[in-house]
Write a protein that holds these residues in place. Structure first.
Motif, PDB file in Angstrom:
ATOM      1  N   GLY C  91      76.473 -26.421 -16.112  1.00 59.21           N
ATOM      2  CA  GLY C  91      75.578 -27.018 -15.137  1.00 59.21           C
ATOM      3  C   GLY C  91      76.250 -28.179 -14.444  1.00 59.21           C
ATOM      4  N   ILE C  92      75.530 -28.759 -13.488  1.00 57.30           N
ATOM      5  CA  ILE C  92      76.101 -29.840 -12.689  1.00 57.30           C
ATOM      6  C   ILE C  92      75.292 -31.121 -12.884  1.00 57.30           C
ATOM      7  CG2 ILE C  92      76.465 -30.660 -10.317  1.00 57.30           C
ATOM      8  CD1 ILE C  92      78.535 -28.636 -11.014  1.00 57.30           C
ATOM      9  N   ASN C  94      74.946 -34.256 -10.840  1.00 63.14           N
ATOM     10  CA  ASN C  94      75.285 -34.798  -9.534  1.00 63.14           C
ATOM     11  C   ASN C  94      75.468 -36.312  -9.627  1.00 63.14           C
ATOM     12  OD1 ASN C  94      74.737 -35.759  -6.636  1.00 63.14           O
ATOM     13  ND2 ASN C  94      74.865 -33.528  -6.443  1.00 63.14           N
ATOM     14  N   ASP C  97      72.462 -38.399  -9.695  1.00 64.17           N
ATOM     15  CA  ASP C  97      71.617 -38.336 -10.896  1.00 64.17           C
ATOM     16  C   ASP C  97      72.296 -38.953 -12.122  1.00 64.17           C
ATOM     17  OD1 ASP C  97      69.618 -36.874  -9.536  1.00 64.17           O
ATOM     18  OD2 ASP C  97      70.808 -35.042  -9.788  1.00 64.17           O
ATOM     19  N   GLN C 125      66.568 -28.804 -13.756  1.00 68.30           N
ATOM     20  CA  GLN C 125      66.304 -27.558 -13.044  1.00 68.30           C
ATOM     21  C   GLN C 125      67.118 -26.411 -13.636  1.00 68.30           C
ATOM     22  OE1 GLN C 125      65.637 -26.371  -8.402  1.00 68.30           O
ATOM     23  NE2 GLN C 125      67.290 -27.735  -8.845  1.00 68.30           N
ATOM     24  N   ASP C 133      70.802 -27.962 -13.423  1.00 69.58           N
ATOM     25  CA  ASP C 133      71.010 -29.328 -12.946  1.00 69.58           C
ATOM     26  C   ASP C 133      70.652 -30.294 -14.065  1.00 69.58           C
ATOM     27  OD1 ASP C 133      71.928 -28.798 -10.421  1.00 69.58           O
ATOM     28  OD2 ASP C 133      69.931 -28.839  -9.494  1.00 69.58           O
ATOM     29  N   SER C 135      70.338 -34.579 -15.354  1.00 71.12           N
ATOM     30  CA  SER C 135      70.186 -35.975 -14.953  1.00 71.12           C
ATOM     31  C   SER C 135      70.569 -36.863 -16.133  1.00 71.12           C
ATOM     32  CB  SER C 135      68.737 -36.246 -14.547  1.00 71.12           C
ATOM     33  OG  SER C 135      68.508 -37.644 -14.548  1.00 71.12           O
TER      34      SER C 135
END
Lengths: 236, 260, 227
Positions: C91-92, C94, C97, C125, C133, C135
């Motif tokens: 996953g990423i 960002n 975040d 997400q 996604d 955080s």
């Protein structure tokens, strides 16, 4: 001379002594060993994990790959050269097809589940032992499965229908047929069917009927292996 | 895991290990099981902690090499199977498997642990060749020591197959009670250097952070038959001397496990 | 006539018949075929009213929004970090975040979190193709420094945490360690070397005996008095 008494004194429908164990390879996500007579299969399942190269990925579901291998010292004759062979590749493919009907990898798009098989010793029925072990290992790995797959060979040795042929029976002088079969447990759907030798259509039907109760015996061993691993009583 | 690797190095500086063992302590359980494969002339399964390795011996009759017409031969091959770790892939052996097989081979070969002359049947024509295959089942670290132990156990368990006197064909299904002409019992022990400290029997995580390692094969008299330095960091002669002492001491310990 | 064939918390394997008849309904990891309900996983049977479900004993972690997981940074992209949580899908995280502080354009992201670092992140997400996604902006979400990370079967996480976090609280008290349990089955332990070892052994023990009754009591004995 008819084949009235089996070489190892078994009843015609009697399988070789079997045992199985789940969780034999700590590094793997699921694993099992399955022993039938003097044939031993060890199976490790890794995945679902990321599949490379990317063009092989399926966005709708995960891929199942089998990798069948005999250890170099596992043949009853000379040493087997390490590395893959045409035979190993074919068995890997039919194993995938034997297992896929019960495996549900929809939840794991673009991924792969790898099933690695190693045989330290063999005496006929290697693909059957491998499939029976793989089914335990996949369940142990928590892969969604509608049912278990059990596998054993049946056949005809010089006019007699028998279950779970030994190497001695496969190479018996006279007319012999060897039919490795795999079935789903609940509905007895056939997921692996190969045969070499000679057999009439009538005898084949009889052999398939002999296969069903034989599968149930394999299934009992598979179920016990899985339940033993997770039973509280088994923990020291 | 980088966080664990940092911790392993820090702990080594405090004379500690992440799993609480002493530097000279092997993992448990440590078990040797022989005759695990009826198709091999000799075989063994060795477990050390969670590391499991199988080894099998196959014998065949071949024409001796031209330069040693009165001797048989040995070959050792190792496979790091993808069954045994997610870090291994299918395909031809990589450098790690090649090093493992060659270091194990030298330990046996250079000790002259097998009397090659006794393997000869007809000089210049026929001699026994011994092929040992090492197959990893679960790699949780320290394959050098485990493979060496499995190899020696399989060699000790091996029995010659029956040979048809008329045709000269081998009947692999029947074994005689004649063992291999083993003259010595060399065992490799690998000592690892982590953050300036020397230790044996690393876990897979400890193997990821070592600076240097030294494999030393010694026989029951303490004679050294093979060595291999690995890793990128150099070793001082003092360290090498200490490592050899540790290897000899631990080889005695492992030999005790084998003879149980 | 409908009939329940399995007891509550009984272990079943894939394909086992759980119940006959139309009065029962298949829940998670079970399915109906004709009159019968079958198991679709190796797991424990739970019956609630008419619904039969199977709680798996093993298997991959399935990422869920809101889960706190422990991931490893595998790559740094233009916009953030690629993070692997031990499953088939990375996953990423960002840049926006990752931290509440302002990150300048062109700033060297590896100075903030480097490849190989472990992070405690929350899943914000998950798409149908399992793009994730993350955080790191809530309290407790951070880069991991020191201590050790151990791996356990993600299905045993609820047992490590315990009812109202009773088990993890007990572990913290008895070992003096900070313990963070990621839903993906990675556990971060930080304390003294002895405390970490004690906590790691205790967690492995809970994993092995997760369906034993009276586990909290037996763990109290295992952990002994205060550290």
């Amino acid at each position: 001379m008819a084949y009235t008494k089996r070489l190892d004194d078994r009843q015609n429908d009697e399988l070789r002594p079997m045992s199985a164990k789940a969780g034999v390879i700590p590094n793997a996500d699921g694993s099992a060993s399955f022993i039938a007579g003097k044939t031993t299969a060890i199976v490790a399942v890794y995945g679902p994990r990321e599949l490379f190269p990317k063009f092989k990925q399926n966005p709708k579901k995960g891929l199942l790959r089998c990798h069948y291998a005999m250890m170099p010292f596992s043949g009853s004759g000379e040493r087997i050269r390490p590395g893959t062979s045409r035979r190993a590749q074919e068995i890997s493919m039919v194993m995938e097809h034997a297992l896929l009907p019960v495996i549900d990898l929809k939840e794991f798009p673009n991924s792969v589940v790898d099933v690695y098989i190693q045989l330290p010793q063999t005496d006929a029925g290697t693909r059957c032992a491998a499939i029976s072990a793989a089914s335990i290992a996949l369940a142990d790995a928590g892969i969604p499965m509608k049912d278990m797959i059990s596998s054993v060979a049946v056949g005809q040795v010089d006019g007699t229908i028998v279950a779970d042929l030994s190497y001695g029976e496969e190479s018996y002088p006279g007319i012999v047929s060897d039919i490795p079969i795999a079935m789903t447990h609940n509905t007895k759907q056939v997921t692996l069917l190969q045969m070499d030798g000679e057999i009439t259509k009538e005898d084949l039907s009889k052999a398939l009927e002999v296969a069903k109760p034989a599968m149930d015996k394999v299934y009992e061993v598979q179920m016990k292996a899985l339940k033993d691993k997770f039973s509280v009583e088994n923990k020291k | 895991m980088i966080v664990n690797q940092t911790t392993i190095k820090e702990l080594a500086g405090k004379k500690m290990r992440i799993d609480g063992r002493k530097f000279t302590e092997y993992r448990t359980p440590i078990t040797v099981e022989t005759n695990i494969s009826w198709t091999a002339e000799g075989s063994a399964r060795v477990q050390l902690g969670e590391t499991v390795v199988m080894a099998g011996v196959k014998l065949s009759l071949e024409k001796p090499y031209n330069d040693t017409p009165d001797q048989g031969g040995i070959m050792i091959n190792a496979e790091l199977t993808p069954l045994s770790s997610s870090e291994y892939e299918s395909g031809p052996p990589g450098i790690k498997a090649i090093e493992l097989s060659r270091v194990t081979d030298r330990g046996i070969r250079e000790a002259k642990a097998i009397d090659m002359k006794q393997l000869c049947v007809v000089p210049g024509e026929k001699a026994w060749f011994v092929i040992i295959d090492i197959v990893t089942i679960n790699d949780a670290g320290n394959l050098f020591d485990v493979a060496g132990l499995a190899t020696l156990a399989a060699l000790k368990a091996a029995r010659f197959p029956v040979v048809d006197e008329e045709t000269g064909a081998i009947d692999y299904k029947k074994k005689t009670d004649k063992p291999l002409p083993l003259t010595k019992e060399p065992l490799p022990v690998t000592v690892y250097k982590i953050n300036g400290n020397l230790l044996v029997d690393p876990t897979a995580e400890e193997e990821k952070v070592y600076d240097a390692r030294l494999t030393v094969a010694t026989d029951e008299k303490g004679t050294i038959s093979a060595m291999q330095k690995g890793g990128e960091a150099p070793l001082s002669t003092d360290e090498i001397s200490q490592m050899m002492d540790m290897a000899q001491e631990k080889a005695t310990f492992l030999r005790g496990v084998l003879d149980k | 006539m409908s009939e329940l064939l399995k007891k509550e918390r009984e272990i079943v394997i894939p394909g086992e018949i759980l119940a006959k008849g139309m009065d029962f309904l298949p829940g998670e990891n079970s399915y109906r075929e004709n009159d019968n309900i079958y198991s679709k996983a190796l797991g424990l049977v739970y019956v609630s009213g008419r619904v039969i479900k199977i709680t798996p004993l093993s298997g991959p972690y399935i990422p869920m929004v809101g889960d706190r997981v422990i991931g490893r940074v595998t790559d740094i992209t233009m916009t953030g970090w690629r993070i692997n949580t031990g499953i088939a899908y990375s996953g990423i995280l960002n840049v926006k975040d990752a931290t509440t502080r302002f990150i300048k354009k062109g700033e060297d992201l590896s100075k903030i979190i480097a490849i190989g670092d472990y992070v405690i992140v929350m899943i914000t997400q998950v798409t149908s193709q399992r793009l994730i996604d993350f955080s790191m902006r809530d309290p407790g979400l951070k880069k991991i420094t020191g201590g050790r990370v151990i791996k356990i079967n993600s299905h045993k996480v609820p047992r490590i945490i315990g009812k109202q976090a009773s088990m993890v609280t007990l572990l913290r008290e008895k070992t003096g360690c900070d313990i963070t349990v990621g839903q993906n089955g990675r556990v971060w332990i930080r304390g003294t070397p002895e405390g970490e070892l004690k906590a790691a052994r205790a967690i492995k023990r809970i994993e092995e005996r997760s369906h034993e009754s009276g586990l909290t009591k037996s763990m109290e004995t295992f952990l002994g008095g205060a550290q």
